[in-house]
Design an enzyme around this catalytic site. Structure first.
Site, PDB file in Angstrom:
ATOM      1  N   ASP A  89      68.209  -0.983 -12.048  1.00  0.00           N
ATOM      2  CA  ASP A  89      66.576  -2.288 -11.935  1.00  0.00           C
ATOM      3  C   ASP A  89      66.094  -1.463 -12.479  1.00  0.00           C
ATOM      4  O   ASP A  89      65.279  -0.766 -12.852  1.00  0.00           O
ATOM      5  CB  ASP A  89      67.002  -1.827 -10.125  1.00  0.00           C
ATOM      6  CG  ASP A  89      65.387  -3.588 -10.169  1.00  0.00           C
ATOM      7  OD1 ASP A  89      65.515  -3.824 -11.066  1.00  0.00           O
ATOM      8  OD2 ASP A  89      64.681  -3.372  -9.524  1.00  0.00           O
TER       9      ASP A  89
ATOM     10  N   SER B 212      62.034  -2.392 -11.000  1.00  0.00           N
ATOM     11  CA  SER B 212      60.813  -1.288  -9.964  1.00  0.00           C
ATOM     12  C   SER B 212      61.598   0.392 -10.727  1.00  0.00           C
ATOM     13  O   SER B 212      62.296   0.666 -11.092  1.00  0.00           O
ATOM     14  CB  SER B 212      62.004  -1.490  -8.653  1.00  0.00           C
ATOM     15  OG  SER B 212      63.524  -1.419  -8.800  1.00  0.00           O
TER      16      SER B 212
ATOM     17  N   ASN C 244      61.532   3.045  -8.019  1.00  0.00           N
ATOM     18  CA  ASN C 244      62.082   4.060  -7.385  1.00  0.00           C
ATOM     19  C   ASN C 244      63.760   4.064  -6.442  1.00  0.00           C
ATOM     20  O   ASN C 244      64.149   2.920  -6.982  1.00  0.00           O
ATOM     21  CB  ASN C 244      61.716   3.240  -5.838  1.00  0.00           C
ATOM     22  CG  ASN C 244      59.910   3.833  -5.320  1.00  0.00           C
ATOM     23  OD1 ASN C 244      59.426   2.434  -5.912  1.00  0.00           O
ATOM     24  ND2 ASN C 244      59.620   4.828  -4.750  1.00  0.00           N
TER      25      ASN C 244
ATOM     26  N   TRP D 143      66.260   5.025  -3.484  1.00  0.00           N
ATOM     27  CA  TRP D 143      66.486   4.839  -2.426  1.00  0.00           C
ATOM     28  C   TRP D 143      68.183   4.355  -2.165  1.00  0.00           C
ATOM     29  O   TRP D 143      69.144   3.729  -3.217  1.00  0.00           O
ATOM     30  CB  TRP D 143      65.598   3.526  -1.331  1.00  0.00           C
ATOM     31  CG  TRP D 143      65.648   2.387  -1.705  1.00  0.00           C
ATOM     32  CD1 TRP D 143      65.340   1.772  -3.398  1.00  0.00           C
ATOM     33  CD2 TRP D 143      66.532   1.645  -1.638  1.00  0.00           C
ATOM     34  NE1 TRP D 143      65.906   0.542  -2.693  1.00  0.00           N
ATOM     35  CE2 TRP D 143      66.670   0.401  -1.742  1.00  0.00           C
ATOM     36  CE3 TRP D 143      68.122   1.728   0.277  1.00  0.00           C
ATOM     37  CZ2 TRP D 143      67.158  -0.929  -1.203  1.00  0.00           C
ATOM     38  CZ3 TRP D 143      68.716   0.658   0.646  1.00  0.00           C
ATOM     39  CH2 TRP D 143      67.967   0.115   0.337  1.00  0.00           C
TER      40      TRP D 143
ATOM     41  N   TYR E 185      60.763  -6.421  -2.085  1.00  0.00           N
ATOM     42  CA  TYR E 185      61.281  -7.399  -3.097  1.00  0.00           C
ATOM     43  C   TYR E 185      61.051  -8.815  -3.246  1.00  0.00           C
ATOM     44  O   TYR E 185      60.590  -8.612  -1.985  1.00  0.00           O
ATOM     45  CB  TYR E 185      62.704  -6.972  -3.222  1.00  0.00           C
ATOM     46  CG  TYR E 185      62.934  -5.056  -3.840  1.00  0.00           C
ATOM     47  CD1 TYR E 185      63.321  -4.938  -4.525  1.00  0.00           C
ATOM     48  CD2 TYR E 185      62.915  -4.503  -2.451  1.00  0.00           C
ATOM     49  CE1 TYR E 185      63.121  -3.370  -4.883  1.00  0.00           C
ATOM     50  CE2 TYR E 185      64.182  -3.547  -2.601  1.00  0.00           C
ATOM     51  CZ  TYR E 185      63.827  -2.547  -4.218  1.00  0.00           C
ATOM     52  OH  TYR E 185      63.764  -1.497  -4.055  1.00  0.00           O
TER      53      TYR E 185
ATOM     54  N   ASP F 218      64.573  -7.450 -16.764  1.00  0.00           N
ATOM     55  CA  ASP F 218      64.307  -6.696 -15.628  1.00  0.00           C
ATOM     56  C   ASP F 218      66.215  -7.411 -15.737  1.00  0.00           C
ATOM     57  O   ASP F 218      66.925  -8.184 -14.942  1.00  0.00           O
ATOM     58  CB  ASP F 218      63.985  -7.576 -14.665  1.00  0.00           C
ATOM     59  CG  ASP F 218      63.753  -7.244 -13.944  1.00  0.00           C
ATOM     60  OD1 ASP F 218      64.738  -6.587 -12.913  1.00  0.00           O
ATOM     61  OD2 ASP F 218      63.138  -8.044 -12.361  1.00  0.00           O
TER      62      ASP F 218
ATOM     63  N   THR G 217      67.657  -9.064 -11.981  1.00  0.00           N
ATOM     64  CA  THR G 217      67.258 -10.159 -11.601  1.00  0.00           C
ATOM     65  C   THR G 217      67.999 -10.991 -12.343  1.00  0.00           C
ATOM     66  O   THR G 217      67.732 -10.845 -14.021  1.00  0.00           O
ATOM     67  CB  THR G 217      65.923 -11.245 -12.361  1.00  0.00           C
ATOM     68  OG1 THR G 217      64.774 -10.004 -11.096  1.00  0.00           O
ATOM     69  CG2 THR G 217      65.185 -12.328 -11.910  1.00  0.00           C
TER      70      THR G 217
END
Length: 384
Positions: A87, A90, A92, A94, A130, A271, A274
């Site tokens: 992505d 963003s 991070n 996780w 999100y 992005d 998306t």
């Protein structure tokens, strides 16, 4: 500002945990492959000289229904494999973890830090919202392998609570953010920044080729570009805000006619997370009128499939170069004779107040995209 709405609305099949029978004639890699899980290749000699042969890597990533692009990484020692959404919107990293027992976590593979000899925990918690879906978690550190590139002491978010239904049906077990560290929740150092600081890359860049029509063959490259995946040259444009991969747009044309909507400047966030092309909300009605789309009872804009070839080409002008989107790029075939427009609105302006677009997967299937951290620029070339 992150928008995963389209990704999660379109995914309709929930998958439970997969139990894999291991026969003595089948390697673990083969058994996983039959279940659609591809482990990243790791050169066996890397354990002797872990940074000697690193530099660049290309990995195949999965395309689910042209809505989600995700692939395998491993975390921990011995490695635990996870499918993550790559992505650029963003920052991070996780994954689902054993600390989480909500439905969204229980339908996915979970990281177990107790089974990793290289894991070290922290007491720092985080919250990540999100566009659709959110989660709570705690940070830890562990070894992460992305496409054969081994990153030591990578900060990883371990989910503790994923409320609601949004991630229940997701095809991935987590998200690997590739944007700038300034938007990282909890100040977590992104994967790309650790690759850079640990000198793991020949060049501090990565690139995406996104396949179309639900076909496989999408590729994410780190440390360089794959010239077989694009045609002609790469056209570069500067990043205007080192937060998301945000760039300036100077013009927007419909069938070659300049609209003037970006004459005072527009911004766009590039992005991969998306799935749609997202237009400024105040312009959506005009665009749909030009396309001749009609709204159905669900709010989706539909067109007659037999008319697709006659619809207008939409063109963005970026740093003096025109990037056309033909109707085949922005019209989505939803089944027998049902065609929807892959353009959604955002009502948020960019941080400087200029109209904001999001170049999601609808745009990025047409253009090979390159993200250059050294020069803070984005490159586009016609996809092969």
């Amino acid at each position: 500002m992150k928008c995963l709405v389209a990704v999660l609305v379109c995914v309709v099949l929930a998958e439970g945990l997969v139990k894999i029978p291991l026969h003595k004639h089948k390697s673990m890699r083969e058994a996983l492959r039959e279940k659609g899980i591809e482990l990243p290749y790791q050169d066996p000699a890397l354990k002797y000289q872990p940074n000697e042969f690193a530099g660049s890597s290309s990995m195949y990533i999965n395309n689910y229904a042209d809505t989600t692009y995700f692939g395998a990484i491993t975390i921990g020692t011995p490695p635990q494999s996870f499918q993550v959404l790559f992505d650029t919107g963003s920052a991070n990293l996780w994954v689902d973890s054993i600390y989480c027992n909500t439905q969204a976590c229980n339908t996915h593979k979970k990281f177990n830090p107790k089974q990793s000899s290289t894991f070290s925990g922290t007491h720092q918690s985080f919250y990540l919202p999100y566009g659709a879906g959110s989660l709570y978690g705690v940070f830890g550190y562990d070894t992460v392998n992305v496409g054969g590139i081994v990153i030591n002491n990578q900060e990883v978010g371990l989910s503790t609570n994923e409320p609601g239904q949004n991630f229940v049906v997701a095809k991935f077990d987590g998200i690997l953010g590739l944007s700038y560290p300034s938007i990282s929740a909890g100040g977590e150092t992104p994967v790309m920044d650790n690759m850079m600081s640990q000198n793991l890359l020949d060049a501090n860049m990565f690139a995406f080729y996104l396949s179309r029509g639900g076909q496989q063959g999408s590729v994410l490259s780190f440390g360089g570009v794959d010239s077989s995946l694009y045609q002609g040259q790469i056209y570069w444009t500067p990043v205007t805000s080192q937060t998301y991969w945000q760039i300036g747009v100077q013009g927007f044309q419909i069938n070659g006619q300049e609209t003037g909507w970006c004459s005072q400047g527009c911004q766009s966030i590039v992005d991969t997370g998306t799935s749609m092309l997202t237009a400024p909300g105040q312009l959506l009605g005009y665009i749909m009128q030009a396309i001749g789309a009609q709204q159905n009872q669900y709010g989706m804009y539909m067109v007659d499939c037999s008319q697709v070839n006659y619809l207008p080409t939409l063109t963005f002008v970026i740093s003096g170069v025109s990037f056309p989107l033909p109707p085949s790029a922005y019209i989505i075939q939803n089944g027998y004779n049902a065609c929807s427009v892959g353009i959604t609105p955002t009502y948020l302006p960019s941080r400087d107040g200029e109209p904001l677009w999001i170049f999601g997967d609808v745009f990025l299937r047409e253009y090979y995209s390159v993200y250059d951290r050294t020069n803070n620029r984005v490159g586009f070339a016609a996809a092969a």
